[in-house]
Design a protein around this motif. Structure first.
Motif, PDB file in Angstrom:
ATOM      1  N   LYS A  21       0.752  -1.237   0.011  1.00  0.00           N
ATOM      2  CA  LYS A  21      -0.018  -0.166  -0.123  1.00  0.00           C
ATOM      3  C   LYS A  21       0.894   1.202   0.084  1.00  0.00           C
ATOM      4  O   LYS A  21       0.384   2.342   0.617  1.00  0.00           O
ATOM      5  N   ARG A  22       1.811   1.172  -0.589  1.00  0.00           N
ATOM      6  CA  ARG A  22       2.890   2.457  -0.412  1.00  0.00           C
ATOM      7  C   ARG A  22       2.457   3.475  -1.190  1.00  0.00           C
ATOM      8  O   ARG A  22       2.937   4.740  -0.871  1.00  0.00           O
ATOM      9  N   LYS A  23       1.391   3.488  -2.104  1.00  0.00           N
ATOM     10  CA  LYS A  23       0.924   4.524  -2.645  1.00  0.00           C
ATOM     11  C   LYS A  23      -0.588   5.134  -2.048  1.00  0.00           C
ATOM     12  O   LYS A  23      -0.857   6.186  -2.576  1.00  0.00           O
ATOM     13  N   VAL A  24      -0.778   4.200  -0.996  1.00  0.00           N
ATOM     14  CA  VAL A  24      -1.959   4.666  -0.331  1.00  0.00           C
ATOM     15  C   VAL A  24      -1.974   5.700   0.573  1.00  0.00           C
ATOM     16  O   VAL A  24      -0.884   5.561   1.326  1.00  0.00           O
ATOM     17  N   ASP A  25      -2.526   6.707   0.813  1.00  0.00           N
ATOM     18  CA  ASP A  25      -2.625   7.663   1.757  1.00  0.00           C
ATOM     19  C   ASP A  25      -3.078   7.258   2.999  1.00  0.00           C
ATOM     20  O   ASP A  25      -4.185   6.741   3.240  1.00  0.00           O
ATOM     21  N   VAL A  26      -2.245   7.698   4.101  1.00  0.00           N
ATOM     22  CA  VAL A  26      -3.073   7.181   5.462  1.00  0.00           C
ATOM     23  C   VAL A  26      -3.925   8.525   5.891  1.00  0.00           C
ATOM     24  O   VAL A  26      -3.740   9.336   5.785  1.00  0.00           O
ATOM     25  N   PRO A  27      -5.211   7.919   6.494  1.00  0.00           N
ATOM     26  CA  PRO A  27      -5.928   8.903   7.015  1.00  0.00           C
ATOM     27  C   PRO A  27      -5.406   9.661   8.110  1.00  0.00           C
ATOM     28  O   PRO A  27      -4.706   9.374   8.951  1.00  0.00           O
ATOM     29  N   ARG A  28      -5.720  10.892   7.963  1.00  0.00           N
ATOM     30  CA  ARG A  28      -5.275  11.832   9.303  1.00  0.00           C
ATOM     31  C   ARG A  28      -5.886  11.573  10.596  1.00  0.00           C
ATOM     32  O   ARG A  28      -5.440  11.624  11.631  1.00  0.00           O
ATOM     33  N   ASP A  29      -7.235  11.075  10.516  1.00  0.00           N
ATOM     34  CA  ASP A  29      -7.826  10.505  11.720  1.00  0.00           C
ATOM     35  C   ASP A  29      -7.432   8.961  12.008  1.00  0.00           C
ATOM     36  O   ASP A  29      -7.819   8.122  11.370  1.00  0.00           O
ATOM     37  N   SER A  30      -6.474   9.018  13.002  1.00  0.00           N
ATOM     38  CA  SER A  30      -6.125   7.535  13.344  1.00  0.00           C
ATOM     39  C   SER A  30      -7.478   6.809  13.794  1.00  0.00           C
ATOM     40  O   SER A  30      -7.097   5.359  13.709  1.00  0.00           O
ATOM     41  N   SER A  31      -8.384   7.145  14.134  1.00  0.00           N
ATOM     42  CA  SER A  31      -9.397   6.112  14.492  1.00  0.00           C
ATOM     43  C   SER A  31     -10.084   5.244  13.384  1.00  0.00           C
ATOM     44  O   SER A  31     -10.823   4.531  13.459  1.00  0.00           O
ATOM     45  N   LEU A  32      -9.688   5.923  11.965  1.00  0.00           N
ATOM     46  CA  LEU A  32     -10.097   5.091  10.681  1.00  0.00           C
ATOM     47  C   LEU A  32      -9.172   3.968  10.530  1.00  0.00           C
ATOM     48  O   LEU A  32      -9.440   3.122   9.755  1.00  0.00           O
ATOM     49  N   LEU A  33      -8.183   3.925  11.250  1.00  0.00           N
ATOM     50  CA  LEU A  33      -7.205   2.632  11.054  1.00  0.00           C
ATOM     51  C   LEU A  33      -7.766   1.442  11.727  1.00  0.00           C
ATOM     52  O   LEU A  33      -8.529   1.680  12.413  1.00  0.00           O
ATOM     53  N   TYR A  34      -7.433   0.261  11.057  1.00  0.00           N
ATOM     54  CA  TYR A  34      -8.141  -0.777  11.484  1.00  0.00           C
ATOM     55  C   TYR A  34      -7.639  -1.458  12.922  1.00  0.00           C
ATOM     56  O   TYR A  34      -6.703  -1.413  13.015  1.00  0.00           O
ATOM     57  N   GLU A  35      -8.567  -1.812  13.668  1.00  0.00           N
ATOM     58  CA  GLU A  35      -8.339  -2.301  15.017  1.00  0.00           C
ATOM     59  C   GLU A  35      -9.306  -3.211  15.188  1.00  0.00           C
ATOM     60  O   GLU A  35     -10.435  -3.232  14.822  1.00  0.00           O
ATOM     61  N   VAL A  36      -9.135  -4.318  16.195  1.00  0.00           N
ATOM     62  CA  VAL A  36     -10.127  -5.149  16.522  1.00  0.00           C
ATOM     63  C   VAL A  36     -11.324  -4.261  17.529  1.00  0.00           C
ATOM     64  O   VAL A  36     -10.662  -3.633  18.203  1.00  0.00           O
ATOM     65  N   PRO A  37     -12.474  -4.437  17.118  1.00  0.00           N
ATOM     66  CA  PRO A  37     -13.618  -3.587  17.748  1.00  0.00           C
ATOM     67  C   PRO A  37     -13.786  -3.897  19.263  1.00  0.00           C
ATOM     68  O   PRO A  37     -13.556  -5.234  19.582  1.00  0.00           O
TER      69      PRO A  37
END
Length: 556
Positions: A245-261
């Protein structure tokens, strides 16, 4: 071990620690009973030269601190710490038995010297000796990364009182190591010198048996943590997913990153870690996309990783500079069982009618360690707390830095003693005589004492640092990485000796470390290590200033 809840009233805490500390004391007695004086055995029994003996001992000691990576991965991924300790103790005992046989059976030893002619050991004699030594290296490798972590596991991090007490465990753990080393460097070295190597190796073998017994007796009192799975694939998944995913932009809001709910742990035995803003490239691994059908309902871990998984790799990456800068300290520490001993051999070892074995001077180091462990908890911590505000006086990183500074002083002290010894050799006309110089071996006391003080600050601080900062499921691995610095330091010591010998003998010169030290300049070697230690301390200070501690997600 079965994943049942902890029964805090009957297990863990200090009620379990005496068995673990007793095991460590006996196991270290066995190890140091071999390592403290093995350079003398190679010189006197196998007729090795100073350089050859020092190089082989440094290489073996280095291996003893590299093999913990094997034990750590097995413990964290498959067996757990308890079973790993039990299995590798057996291998350890077999190696000790072989070593004892090599010093007991006449056919397994080379003949003694006749005048100046010293027969070399045969291939079979070398094979039995070194198979035994490297079996010990493998056995101790399975135990070392697990025992300190297993002991710390007996304290619950969620209980404030137990968490505070756990910090003292590392001091008492090193205290137990020092008691074993004290007996080895005094009593066992005396036995080896007075009664022979069969007894000198046989007694440590017996104590290793006692170590296994002590550990087994505490089984019903231990708290066990289930293995969290092999950490190496998890780290590789983050690297691969980030690269994909080297060309994918990381979202500014870290809560959008994937984590176990929810409040569920990341996986068995792994608490969730908070997201950190550094090493942004790795956050790409936790960025959710719809590429190739990727979504949170159908997860391929080689394409999408949790924040906790990403943070585990970030923690190891942040640890690396701190880890690397402790290698030079271990190279300095390796001098105690190599060139400090060689230096002591050409000093006046008599006190009245008693002759001190050179390796016994490491007793000074051990006494220094014991004294400093007692002083640290009772005096240093309360005083330092007033200035730093830290409940433990110094942070682990600060504590390690103090030890690195002290190691510089130790090398300077060793160099000054050697300068004085060479001055006396020159004044007495002994430069070209392969004899001891009339300078008491007790002049080595400052260098051994300073090394002991440095160990209490650097090694104990390192044990606590790598356990406390490690991800939950990588504590054995991080303990192994801490120990690996000792192994790499021994290898570095061996490399420096080899390089120094090669360069200083160029053009037919005598060199810094000849067989006749009166003709050499061992002081130059010690000054070289002091200079490297100064440079290393400066790099460490820069790395430590930038280090950021891990942060655990607090459940709501």
């Amino acid at each position: 071990m079965q994943g049942n809840p902890i029964l805090k009233d009957g297990t863990g805490n200090w009620r379990a620690c005496p068995f673990i500390l007793g095991n460590e004391c006996c196991e270290r007695l066995a190890y140091y009973g071999i390592s403290t004086n093995i350079v003398t055995y190679l010189k006197n029994k196998l007729h090795e030269s100073n350089v050859s003996a020092a190089r082989k001992v440094s290489t073996w000691q280095g291996t003893c601190y590299v093999t913990p990576l094997v034990g750590a991965i097995l413990a964290d991924a498959y067996w757990g710490r308890y079973r790993t300790i039990a299995v590798f103790s057996t291998i350890y005992f077999i190696g000790m038995a072989m070593l004892t046989l090599s010093a007991t059976v006449p056919a397994l030893e080379p003949p003694p010297c006749v005048g100046s002619v010293c027969p070399k050991a045969s291939a079979v004699q070398y094979a039995i000796l070194f198979i035994g030594l490297y079996s010990i290296a493998l056995g101790t490798g399975g135990i070392k990364p697990c025992v300190s972590s297993f002991g710390a596991d007996q304290f619950d991090d969620t209980d404030e009182d137990e968490r505070k007490t756990k910090q003292s465990f590392f001091d008492w753990f090193y205290f137990s190591i020092s008691i074993g080393a004290l007996i080895s460097s005094s009593f066992l070295v005396w036995v080896q010198d007075k009664f022979g190597w069969g007894w000198g190796f046989g007694i440590p073998t017996t104590f290793l048996g006692l170590a296994v017994c002590s550990f087994s007796l505490g089984t019903s009192r231990y708290r066990f943590q289930k293995p969290g799975g092999n950490p190496l694939p998890r780290m590789c998944q983050v690297i691969v997913a980030s690269f994909r995913k080297r060309k994918v932009d990381v979202p500014r809001d870290s809560s959008l990153l994937y984590e176990v709910p929810g409040d569920a742990p990341a996986t068995q035995g792994r608490r969730k870690l908070e997201h950190t803003d550094d090493l942004k490239f790795l956050d790409k691994a936790a960025t959710v996309t719809d590429l190739n059908g990727e979504n949170v309902c159908s997860i391929n871990p080689w394409r999408l990783c949790t924040v906790t998984q990403v943070e585990e790799l970030k923690i190891l990456t942040r640890m690396f500079p701190v880890w690397a800068t402790t290698i030079v300290f271990s190279a300095v520490n390796a001098q105690m069982s190599t060139l400090f001993v060689v230096q002591g051999m050409v000093m006046d070892r008599s006190i009245g009618s008693f002759v001190i074995p050179p390796a016994s001077m490491s007793t000074v180091d051990v006494i220094s360690v014991i004294v400093w462990v007692l002083l640290y908890d009772n005096i240093v911590v309360p005083v330092a707390r007033r200035f730093t505000g830290n409940e433990r006086g110094f942070s682990d990183v600060q504590r390690m830095g103090i030890g690195l500074f002290t190691s510089v002083l130790a090398m300077a002290a060793a160099a000054l003693v050697e300068i004085k010894r060479l001055d006396i050799a020159n004044a007495e006309g002994l430069v070209h005589e392969k004899v001891a110089v009339p300078l008491s071996i007790m002049w080595q006391t400052p260098q051994y004492s300073l090394i002991g003080a440095a160990e209490v600050f650097t090694y104990v601080g390192s044990l606590a640092f790598f356990y406390n900062q490690a991800p939950d499921a990588m504590r054995s691995l991080c303990s192994a990485l801490s120990l690996l610095t000792i192994g790499l330091g021994s290898y570095l010591s061996s490399l420096i000796v080899t390089a120094v010998t090669s360069l200083s003998t160029w053009g037919g010169n005598t060199g810094w470390i000849p067989d006749n030290l009166n003709e050499g300049h061992l002081d130059y070697h010690f000054w070289l290590l002091a200079g490297l230690s100064c440079l290393n301390l400066w790099i460490y200070a820069a790395c430590a200033k930038r280090y950021r501690s891990k942060r655990i997600v607090v459940s709501s």
